[in-house]
Design a protein around this motif. Structure first.
Motif, mmCIF file in Angstrom:
data_model
loop_
_atom_site.group_PDB
_atom_site.id
_atom_site.type_symbol
_atom_site.label_atom_id
_atom_site.label_comp_id
_atom_site.label_asym_id
_atom_site.label_seq_id
_atom_site.Cartn_x
_atom_site.Cartn_y
_atom_site.Cartn_z
ATOM 1 N N PHE A 94 -7.299 7.342 21.679
ATOM 2 C CA PHE A 94 -7.640 6.223 20.797
ATOM 3 C C PHE A 94 -8.692 6.645 19.769
ATOM 4 O O PHE A 94 -9.818 6.138 19.789
ATOM 5 C CB PHE A 94 -8.169 5.034 21.615
ATOM 6 C CG PHE A 94 -7.211 4.514 22.636
ATOM 7 C CD1 PHE A 94 -6.084 3.792 22.260
ATOM 8 C CD2 PHE A 94 -7.428 4.741 23.983
ATOM 9 C CE1 PHE A 94 -5.186 3.322 23.202
ATOM 10 C CE2 PHE A 94 -6.539 4.266 24.937
ATOM 11 C CZ PHE A 94 -5.409 3.555 24.542
ATOM 12 N N PRO A 95 -8.362 7.543 18.862
ATOM 13 C CA PRO A 95 -9.368 8.013 17.906
ATOM 14 C C PRO A 95 -9.907 6.908 17.001
ATOM 15 O O PRO A 95 -10.994 7.038 16.448
ATOM 16 C CB PRO A 95 -8.638 9.091 17.100
ATOM 17 C CG PRO A 95 -7.184 8.788 17.282
ATOM 18 C CD PRO A 95 -7.054 8.147 18.637
ATOM 19 N N GLU A 96 -9.181 5.822 16.878
ATOM 20 C CA GLU A 96 -9.618 4.714 16.017
ATOM 21 C C GLU A 96 -10.600 3.775 16.715
ATOM 22 O O GLU A 96 -11.237 2.947 16.073
ATOM 23 C CB GLU A 96 -8.398 3.912 15.531
ATOM 24 C CG GLU A 96 -7.763 3.003 16.574
ATOM 25 C CD GLU A 96 -6.912 3.685 17.653
ATOM 26 O OE1 GLU A 96 -6.331 2.952 18.481
ATOM 27 O OE2 GLU A 96 -6.817 4.927 17.682
ATOM 28 N N LYS A 97 -10.743 3.891 18.017
ATOM 29 C CA LYS A 97 -11.660 3.033 18.778
ATOM 30 C C LYS A 97 -13.053 3.656 18.769
ATOM 31 O O LYS A 97 -13.203 4.867 18.838
ATOM 32 C CB LYS A 97 -11.195 2.867 20.229
ATOM 33 C CG LYS A 97 -9.765 2.397 20.407
ATOM 34 C CD LYS A 97 -9.618 0.919 20.223
ATOM 35 C CE LYS A 97 -8.153 0.512 20.482
ATOM 36 N NZ LYS A 97 -7.939 -0.914 20.379
ATOM 37 N N ASN A 98 -14.079 2.810 18.682
ATOM 38 C CA ASN A 98 -15.434 3.352 18.720
ATOM 39 C C ASN A 98 -15.975 3.328 20.142
ATOM 40 O O ASN A 98 -15.580 2.511 20.962
ATOM 41 C CB ASN A 98 -16.349 2.631 17.726
ATOM 42 C CG ASN A 98 -16.492 1.161 18.025
ATOM 43 O OD1 ASN A 98 -17.160 0.771 18.983
ATOM 44 N ND2 ASN A 98 -15.868 0.328 17.200
ATOM 45 N N VAL A 99 -16.878 4.272 20.413
ATOM 46 C CA VAL A 99 -17.452 4.428 21.747
ATOM 47 C C VAL A 99 -18.977 4.327 21.631
ATOM 48 O O VAL A 99 -19.596 5.049 20.849
ATOM 49 C CB VAL A 99 -17.056 5.776 22.383
ATOM 50 C CG1 VAL A 99 -17.722 5.951 23.747
ATOM 51 C CG2 VAL A 99 -15.538 5.887 22.510
ATOM 52 N N TRP A 100 -19.534 3.409 22.410
ATOM 53 C CA TRP A 100 -20.983 3.221 22.495
ATOM 54 C C TRP A 100 -21.431 3.635 23.886
ATOM 55 O O TRP A 100 -20.744 3.365 24.872
ATOM 56 C CB TRP A 100 -21.343 1.751 22.286
ATOM 57 C CG TRP A 100 -21.201 1.233 20.893
ATOM 58 C CD1 TRP A 100 -20.154 1.420 20.035
ATOM 59 C CD2 TRP A 100 -22.129 0.398 20.210
ATOM 60 N NE1 TRP A 100 -20.380 0.761 18.859
ATOM 61 C CE2 TRP A 100 -21.595 0.117 18.941
ATOM 62 C CE3 TRP A 100 -23.369 -0.138 20.549
ATOM 63 C CZ2 TRP A 100 -22.249 -0.675 18.012
ATOM 64 C CZ3 TRP A 100 -24.023 -0.939 19.629
ATOM 65 C CH2 TRP A 100 -23.467 -1.189 18.364
ATOM 66 N N LEU A 101 -22.614 4.237 23.967
ATOM 67 C CA LEU A 101 -23.190 4.591 25.259
ATOM 68 C C LEU A 101 -24.665 4.204 25.251
ATOM 69 O O LEU A 101 -25.377 4.461 24.281
ATOM 70 C CB LEU A 101 -23.041 6.087 25.535
ATOM 71 C CG LEU A 101 -23.488 6.544 26.918
ATOM 72 C CD1 LEU A 101 -22.492 7.549 27.492
ATOM 73 C CD2 LEU A 101 -24.882 7.140 26.892
ATOM 74 N N TYR A 102 -25.095 3.576 26.336
ATOM 75 C CA TYR A 102 -26.484 3.169 26.524
ATOM 76 C C TYR A 102 -27.137 4.119 27.509
ATOM 77 O O TYR A 102 -26.618 4.324 28.611
ATOM 78 C CB TYR A 102 -26.547 1.751 27.092
ATOM 79 C CG TYR A 102 -26.176 0.667 26.109
ATOM 80 C CD1 TYR A 102 -27.142 -0.198 25.619
ATOM 81 C CD2 TYR A 102 -24.862 0.497 25.670
ATOM 82 C CE1 TYR A 102 -26.818 -1.200 24.723
ATOM 83 C CE2 TYR A 102 -24.526 -0.499 24.775
ATOM 84 C CZ TYR A 102 -25.507 -1.349 24.298
ATOM 85 O OH TYR A 102 -25.170 -2.341 23.412
ATOM 86 N N SER A 103 -28.281 4.687 27.119
ATOM 87 C CA SER A 103 -28.995 5.616 27.988
ATOM 88 C C SER A 103 -30.492 5.367 27.920
ATOM 89 O O SER A 103 -31.038 5.127 26.835
ATOM 90 C CB SER A 103 -28.707 7.064 27.571
ATOM 91 O OG SER A 103 -29.454 7.965 28.368
#
Length: 190
Positions: A94-103
């Motif tokens: 899914f290259p069009e989907k964005n990915v967020w990560l909380y750290s």
């Protein structure tokens, strides 16, 4: 790696409608953490190939904007290998989907540029760290600090936390903050 929860059609942890994965395990134990149950590395269920496939299927809808990963602490050393493998699958499919990560780790700690803060005594950086960062669009970094709590902030709990545009930061070689819609940045609805 275990996960403590999965939320579908989440709108609180990034822009738009999201699938949100809560990874288990965190040594930081921030006072007033919103998800203390996920601090236990054994919390929840094993992150199996079947769970991965279920998450991938949940992203395969035009109304889902992307994936968010929270914890616990996704960037605990034990979590990084399985998480990197999964995020690479997400990015490929899914290259069009964005990915967020909380750290709770800062950008600088995850890049090995500064020593880690207590309670950690060793760097979180593993061979998987750059792989994870290369799959992210936004990193929300820094621990939750009760004294800096601000309920008017979007997508974060305390003012010390930053929303980092990861691709722009990797390209620039320094932190580039993610830009929200101006109506939200101003804290007004004018």
């Amino acid at each position: 790696m275990n996960y403590s929860n999965i939320k579908y059609c989440d709108i609180a942890n990034g822009v738009g409608v999201r699938t949100t994965l809560f990874v288990s395990g965190c040594r930081r134990h921030c006072p007033f953490c919103f998800n203390q149950i996920a601090a236990d590395f054994a919390a929840g269920e094993p992150f199996t190939p079947q769970v991965e496939e279920q998450l991938l299927q949940s992203l395969d809808h035009p109304y889902v904007d992307g994936l968010s990963v929270l914890g616990g602490e996704p960037m605990e050393r034990e979590n990084q290998g399985p998480l990197a493998n999964f995020l690479e699958r997400v990015h490929e499919r899914f290259p069009e989907k964005n990915v967020w990560l909380y750290s709770g780790f800062t950008w600088e700690e995850l890049r090995g540029e500064v020593p880690v803060e207590a309670p950690y005594t060793s760097s979180p950086v593993t061979e998987a760290t750059p792989r994870i960062l290369s799959c992210l669009d936004v990193l929300v970094d820094g621990p939750f600090i009760e004294g800096e709590k601000d309920i008017t902030l979007r997508f974060r709990g305390s003012a010390n936390q930053r929303l980092i545009d990861v691709p722009a930061s990797l390209q620039a070689g320094e932190v580039v903050l993610w830009r929200d819609d101006p109506v939200f940045e101003s804290h007004t609805m004018e």
